[in-house]
Enzyme design. Structure first.
Site, PDB file in Angstrom:
ATOM      1  CD  GLU B  54      51.587  54.987  40.079  1.00 56.24           C
ATOM      2  OE1 GLU B  54      50.594  54.592  39.424  1.00 56.24           O
ATOM      3  OE2 GLU B  54      51.693  56.140  40.493  1.00 56.24           O
ATOM      4  CG  HIS B  58      48.764  48.462  31.958  1.00 57.82           C
ATOM      5  ND1 HIS B  58      47.482  48.821  31.591  1.00 57.82           N
ATOM      6  CD2 HIS B  58      48.837  47.118  31.822  1.00 57.82           C
ATOM      7  CE1 HIS B  58      46.823  47.719  31.256  1.00 57.82           C
ATOM      8  NE2 HIS B  58      47.618  46.679  31.393  1.00 57.82           N
ATOM      9  CG  HIS B  59      47.909  51.072  37.725  1.00 57.93           C
ATOM     10  ND1 HIS B  59      47.808  52.020  36.741  1.00 57.93           N
ATOM     11  CD2 HIS B  59      48.780  51.566  38.636  1.00 57.93           C
ATOM     12  CE1 HIS B  59      48.589  53.064  37.052  1.00 57.93           C
ATOM     13  NE2 HIS B  59      49.195  52.809  38.198  1.00 57.93           N
ATOM     14  CG  HIS B  76      39.831  48.758  32.655  1.00 58.94           C
ATOM     15  ND1 HIS B  76      40.733  48.952  33.678  1.00 58.94           N
ATOM     16  CD2 HIS B  76      39.102  47.678  33.033  1.00 58.94           C
ATOM     17  CE1 HIS B  76      40.533  48.048  34.636  1.00 58.94           C
ATOM     18  NE2 HIS B  76      39.565  47.257  34.263  1.00 58.94           N
ATOM     19  CD  GLU B  80      33.572  48.204  19.598  1.00 59.55           C
ATOM     20  OE1 GLU B  80      32.534  48.746  20.021  1.00 59.55           O
ATOM     21  OE2 GLU B  80      34.217  48.629  18.612  1.00 59.55           O
ATOM     22  CG  ASP B  88      46.875  43.767  29.436  1.00 57.28           C
ATOM     23  OD1 ASP B  88      46.811  44.315  30.549  1.00 57.28           O
ATOM     24  OD2 ASP B  88      46.048  43.956  28.537  1.00 57.28           O
TER      25      ASP B  88
END
Lengths: 99, 99
Positions: B54, B58-59, B76, B80, B88
């Protein structure tokens, strides 16, 4: 110690009682997918399920990505090699009561 | 808004910096599996990761069964059709710091 596995009639009753769950893994598990508004809501739900799981000493297999939670219930100690038991029916009922 | 995807060299650096993570989904994600003593420990870890997620907005995509937690990180909005990004790398570093 093996836990009694639900027979065909009991499994049918479980699905009738909990219509939002669907049978998977060749009848050895039930699954329900929950969609929330965001991660915070999904996590709040998961936290409540975690408490239920500890209280019932029966834990879900679950997957979460952002606002989605996929819950699978099965009893590893049921029958010969895992299957559905009364523990899954009880936890499904408790989870349904939250949703 | 698309997020810059890591290039091959940056991905290599990510894996060198975080050797407990392995590349998956044809280079579009990294995964690490954690094994704890019981559900309570696994859930404690997941709760800490949830707070990081949170905070970083980024989950993870993650799967838990009892004492095991499989964490997959991907962005996500990268490239593209999704891929690895600096988000990450940052979350992996934060998770590693907990473990």
């Amino acid at each position: 110690m093996a836990v009694p596995e639900l027979d065909a009639q009991e499994t049918e009753q479980l699905l009738a009682d909990h219509p939002d769950w669907s049978l998977g893994r060749e009848g050895k598990a039930i699954t329900r997918t929950f969609q929330f508004g965001d991660f915070s809501e999904a996590w709040g739900f998961m936290s409540r399920v975690a408490l239920l799981a500890e209280a019932q000493d029966h834990h879900p297999e679950w997957f979460n990505v952002y606002a989605k939670v996929e819950v699978t219930l099965t009893t590893h100690d049921a029958g010969e090699s895992g299957g559905l038991s009364a523990r899954d029916a009880k936890l499904a009922a408790s989870i349904d009561a939250l949703a």
